[in-house]
Design a protein around this motif. Structure first.
Motif, PDB file in Angstrom:
ATOM      1  N   SER A   1      -7.108  -6.484  10.225  1.00 51.40           N
ATOM      2  CA  SER A   1      -7.515  -5.219  10.794  1.00 51.40           C
ATOM      3  C   SER A   1      -6.658  -4.223  10.563  1.00 51.40           C
ATOM      4  CB  SER A   1      -8.020  -5.303  12.071  1.00 51.40           C
ATOM      5  OG  SER A   1      -8.811  -4.193  12.624  1.00 51.40           O
ATOM      6  N   LYS A   2      -5.496  -4.306  11.142  1.00 51.32           N
ATOM      7  CA  LYS A   2      -4.432  -3.324  11.103  1.00 51.32           C
ATOM      8  C   LYS A   2      -4.096  -2.968   9.570  1.00 51.32           C
ATOM      9  CE  LYS A   2       0.542  -2.606  12.576  1.00 51.32           C
ATOM     10  NZ  LYS A   2       1.584  -3.058  13.355  1.00 51.32           N
ATOM     11  N   ILE A   3      -3.736  -3.633   8.873  1.00 52.09           N
ATOM     12  CA  ILE A   3      -3.811  -3.748   7.348  1.00 52.09           C
ATOM     13  C   ILE A   3      -4.788  -2.748   6.525  1.00 52.09           C
ATOM     14  CG2 ILE A   3      -3.538  -4.787   5.128  1.00 52.09           C
ATOM     15  CD1 ILE A   3      -2.435  -7.197   6.391  1.00 52.09           C
ATOM     16  N   TYR A   4      -6.090  -3.043   7.102  1.00 52.11           N
ATOM     17  CA  TYR A   4      -7.091  -2.326   6.331  1.00 52.11           C
ATOM     18  C   TYR A   4      -7.222  -0.880   7.126  1.00 52.11           C
ATOM     19  CZ  TYR A   4     -11.768  -0.838   4.972  1.00 52.11           C
ATOM     20  OH  TYR A   4     -12.857  -0.231   4.291  1.00 52.11           O
ATOM     21  N   SER A   5      -6.736  -0.601   8.327  1.00 52.23           N
ATOM     22  CA  SER A   5      -6.714   0.746   9.108  1.00 52.23           C
ATOM     23  C   SER A   5      -5.624   1.613   8.218  1.00 52.23           C
ATOM     24  CB  SER A   5      -6.446   0.455  10.266  1.00 52.23           C
ATOM     25  OG  SER A   5      -7.503  -0.043  11.156  1.00 52.23           O
ATOM     26  N   VAL A   6      -4.447   0.922   8.161  1.00 60.48           N
ATOM     27  CA  VAL A   6      -3.149   1.714   7.378  1.00 60.48           C
ATOM     28  C   VAL A   6      -3.624   2.161   6.248  1.00 60.48           C
ATOM     29  CG1 VAL A   6      -0.962   1.318   6.795  1.00 60.48           C
ATOM     30  CG2 VAL A   6      -1.581   0.599   9.218  1.00 60.48           C
ATOM     31  N   ALA A   7      -4.261   1.205   5.385  1.00 64.99           N
ATOM     32  CA  ALA A   7      -4.610   1.326   3.894  1.00 64.99           C
ATOM     33  C   ALA A   7      -5.633   2.483   3.677  1.00 64.99           C
ATOM     34  CB  ALA A   7      -5.323   0.116   3.153  1.00 64.99           C
ATOM     35  N   ILE A   8      -6.539   2.581   4.840  1.00 67.88           N
ATOM     36  CA  ILE A   8      -7.476   3.535   4.815  1.00 67.88           C
ATOM     37  C   ILE A   8      -6.878   5.004   5.118  1.00 67.88           C
ATOM     38  CG2 ILE A   8      -9.632   4.659   6.245  1.00 67.88           C
ATOM     39  CD1 ILE A   8     -10.252   2.378   4.247  1.00 67.88           C
ATOM     40  N   GLU A   9      -6.183   4.928   6.056  1.00 71.58           N
ATOM     41  CA  GLU A   9      -5.169   6.102   6.534  1.00 71.58           C
ATOM     42  C   GLU A   9      -4.254   6.717   5.349  1.00 71.58           C
ATOM     43  OE1 GLU A   9      -1.674   7.132   9.580  1.00 71.58           O
ATOM     44  OE2 GLU A   9      -3.376   5.939  10.314  1.00 71.58           O
ATOM     45  N   ALA A  10      -3.327   5.736   4.691  1.00 76.66           N
ATOM     46  CA  ALA A  10      -2.596   6.072   3.372  1.00 76.66           C
ATOM     47  C   ALA A  10      -3.669   6.778   2.165  1.00 76.66           C
ATOM     48  CB  ALA A  10      -1.989   4.787   3.073  1.00 76.66           C
ATOM     49  N   THR A  11      -4.698   6.130   2.099  1.00 79.26           N
ATOM     50  CA  THR A  11      -5.543   6.714   1.018  1.00 79.26           C
ATOM     51  C   THR A  11      -6.159   8.131   1.419  1.00 79.26           C
ATOM     52  OG1 THR A  11      -6.173   4.181   0.473  1.00 79.26           O
ATOM     53  CG2 THR A  11      -7.591   6.157  -0.265  1.00 79.26           C
ATOM     54  N   GLU A  12      -6.430   8.194   2.757  1.00 73.51           N
ATOM     55  CA  GLU A  12      -7.034   9.390   2.976  1.00 73.51           C
ATOM     56  C   GLU A  12      -5.933  10.440   3.118  1.00 73.51           C
ATOM     57  OE1 GLU A  12      -8.528  11.188   7.463  1.00 73.51           O
ATOM     58  OE2 GLU A  12      -9.057   9.230   7.004  1.00 73.51           O
ATOM     59  N   GLN A  13      -4.876  10.245   3.284  1.00 75.19           N
ATOM     60  CA  GLN A  13      -3.510  11.328   3.347  1.00 75.19           C
ATOM     61  C   GLN A  13      -3.396  11.410   1.694  1.00 75.19           C
ATOM     62  OE1 GLN A  13      -0.334   9.468   5.292  1.00 75.19           O
ATOM     63  NE2 GLN A  13      -1.186   9.872   7.353  1.00 75.19           N
ATOM     64  N   ALA A  14      -3.382  10.789   0.890  1.00 72.67           N
ATOM     65  CA  ALA A  14      -3.269  10.862  -0.701  1.00 72.67           C
ATOM     66  C   ALA A  14      -4.298  11.607  -1.088  1.00 72.67           C
ATOM     67  CB  ALA A  14      -2.983   9.477  -1.384  1.00 72.67           C
ATOM     68  N   LEU A  15      -5.563  11.465  -0.780  1.00 79.98           N
ATOM     69  CA  LEU A  15      -6.503  12.043  -1.062  1.00 79.98           C
ATOM     70  C   LEU A  15      -6.763  13.508  -0.544  1.00 79.98           C
ATOM     71  CD1 LEU A  15      -9.272  11.752  -2.861  1.00 79.98           C
ATOM     72  CD2 LEU A  15     -10.394  11.058  -0.941  1.00 79.98           C
ATOM     73  N   GLU A  16      -6.249  13.705   0.594  1.00 79.09           N
ATOM     74  CA  GLU A  16      -6.309  15.039   1.011  1.00 79.09           C
ATOM     75  C   GLU A  16      -5.169  15.804   0.305  1.00 79.09           C
ATOM     76  OE1 GLU A  16      -6.691  16.866   5.443  1.00 79.09           O
ATOM     77  OE2 GLU A  16      -5.050  15.116   5.294  1.00 79.09           O
ATOM     78  N   ARG A  17      -4.000  15.277   0.148  1.00 81.07           N
ATOM     79  CA  ARG A  17      -2.853  15.841  -0.421  1.00 81.07           C
ATOM     80  C   ARG A  17      -3.402  16.460  -1.945  1.00 81.07           C
ATOM     81  NH1 ARG A  17       0.624  11.896   0.909  1.00 81.07           N
ATOM     82  NH2 ARG A  17       0.441  10.848  -0.996  1.00 81.07           N
TER      83      ARG A  17
ATOM     84  N   PHE B   1       0.711  -1.312   0.059  1.00 78.65           N
ATOM     85  CA  PHE B   1       0.209  -0.135   0.228  1.00 78.65           C
ATOM     86  C   PHE B   1       0.984   1.377   0.061  1.00 78.65           C
ATOM     87  CE2 PHE B   1       0.408   0.489   4.384  1.00 78.65           C
ATOM     88  CZ  PHE B   1       0.078  -0.407   5.168  1.00 78.65           C
ATOM     89  N   ASN B   2       1.950   1.169   0.340  1.00 76.69           N
ATOM     90  CA  ASN B   2       3.139   2.264   0.124  1.00 76.69           C
ATOM     91  C   ASN B   2       3.321   2.413  -1.230  1.00 76.69           C
ATOM     92  OD1 ASN B   2       3.099   2.950   2.822  1.00 76.69           O
ATOM     93  ND2 ASN B   2       4.751   1.764   3.551  1.00 76.69           N
ATOM     94  N   LEU B   3       3.710   1.523  -2.182  1.00 77.76           N
ATOM     95  CA  LEU B   3       4.207   1.690  -3.481  1.00 77.76           C
ATOM     96  C   LEU B   3       3.117   2.595  -4.382  1.00 77.76           C
ATOM     97  CD1 LEU B   3       6.386  -1.496  -4.100  1.00 77.76           C
ATOM     98  CD2 LEU B   3       7.177   0.820  -3.431  1.00 77.76           C
ATOM     99  N   PRO B   4       1.948   1.775  -4.320  1.00 70.43           N
ATOM    100  CA  PRO B   4       0.874   2.563  -5.121  1.00 70.43           C
ATOM    101  C   PRO B   4       0.541   3.966  -4.654  1.00 70.43           C
ATOM    102  CG  PRO B   4       0.077   0.396  -4.172  1.00 70.43           C
ATOM    103  CD  PRO B   4       1.446   0.701  -3.774  1.00 70.43           C
ATOM    104  N   HIS B   5       0.673   4.231  -3.309  1.00 68.55           N
ATOM    105  CA  HIS B   5       0.360   5.598  -2.911  1.00 68.55           C
ATOM    106  C   HIS B   5       1.539   6.803  -3.130  1.00 68.55           C
ATOM    107  CE1 HIS B   5      -2.862   3.278  -0.932  1.00 68.55           C
ATOM    108  NE2 HIS B   5      -3.594   4.661  -0.846  1.00 68.55           N
ATOM    109  N   GLN B   6       2.650   6.001  -3.365  1.00 76.11           N
ATOM    110  CA  GLN B   6       3.771   7.105  -3.768  1.00 76.11           C
ATOM    111  C   GLN B   6       3.533   7.567  -5.097  1.00 76.11           C
ATOM    112  OE1 GLN B   6       7.388   4.628  -3.336  1.00 76.11           O
ATOM    113  NE2 GLN B   6       7.349   4.756  -1.133  1.00 76.11           N
ATOM    114  N   ALA B   7       2.926   6.681  -5.931  1.00 77.27           N
ATOM    115  CA  ALA B   7       2.307   7.212  -7.494  1.00 77.27           C
ATOM    116  C   ALA B   7       1.403   8.264  -7.546  1.00 77.27           C
ATOM    117  CB  ALA B   7       1.984   6.012  -8.192  1.00 77.27           C
ATOM    118  N   LEU B   8       0.775   8.560  -6.291  1.00 73.75           N
ATOM    119  CA  LEU B   8      -0.220   9.210  -6.128  1.00 73.75           C
ATOM    120  C   LEU B   8       0.421  10.884  -5.763  1.00 73.75           C
ATOM    121  CD1 LEU B   8      -3.170   7.515  -4.440  1.00 73.75           C
ATOM    122  CD2 LEU B   8      -2.878   8.149  -6.795  1.00 73.75           C
TER     123      LEU B   8
END
Length: 193
Positions: A121-137, A64-71
């Protein structure tokens, strides 16, 4: 022979694990097979990752870090709705360019759900948080905090659903068409906010 740092070895093992999971599934992703795919001794794998769960979590973290770096450089659309749709499009494009990662991510999540629900659960939470940060940026303060969280969850669900469906049907043209439909629906939702 030069010694390789633990961080470089770690990345080698993560990449090898993605490949092994994509080819053989999580159940057959043995540490021996992973070490062999990385071209490293088994002892090195056990030195860098104390448990297989540690390795699997590192793989998922990478996925989930690699795809979000593309964002980080998603071109801003004319509206928050356009930009949000582009975030989804860019995530799917990244997975199209990295099909092993798409397969490994799905396999690993379902494995974690069955074998280590806390990790899932932890994986899902971190994915949501990373997506939220990318979307907010990408859209700035155009979306309220509550809606930003909801849109981020929806983005993750759309990416997961599209990549799982692609794993099942294997049709790249269909994936692209379904992605455009999902982008249009997401844009309409954000525009209505």
């Amino acid at each position: 022979m030069a010694r390789m740092g633990a961080e470089l070895r770690r990345q080698d093992f993560v990449e090898a694990t993605i490949k092994v999971i994509a080819e053989h599934g999580v159940a057959n992703a043995t540490t021996r097979r992973i070490a062999a795919a990385a071209g490293c001794p088994l002892a090195s794998l056990h030195y860098v990752f104390h448990t297989k769960n540690d390795l699997f979590y590192a793989v998922y973290e990478s996925l989930f870090n690699l795809p979000h770096q593309a964002l980080e450089h998603v071109p801003a659309g004319t509206t928050a709705a356009d930009t949000t749709a582009e975030v989804l499009r860019q995530l799917i494009t990244w997975f199209i360019d990295h099909p092993d990662a798409a397969k490994a991510q799905s396999e690993l999540f379902f494995w974690a759900l069955r074998n280590d629900p806390e990790m899932a659960s932890k994986i899902y939470s971190v994915a949501i948080e990373a997506t939220e940060q990318a979307l907010e940026r990408a859209v700035g303060a155009e979306l309220g905090e509550k809606f930003l969280k909801a849109a981020s969850r929806l983005l993750v669900q759309l990416v997961d659903g599209l990549t799982i469906a692609w794993s099942a049907h294997g049709d790249l043209h269909r994936l692209r068409a379904e992605t455009e439909t999902a982008c249009a629906a997401l844009a309409l939702l954000v525009a209505s906010h």
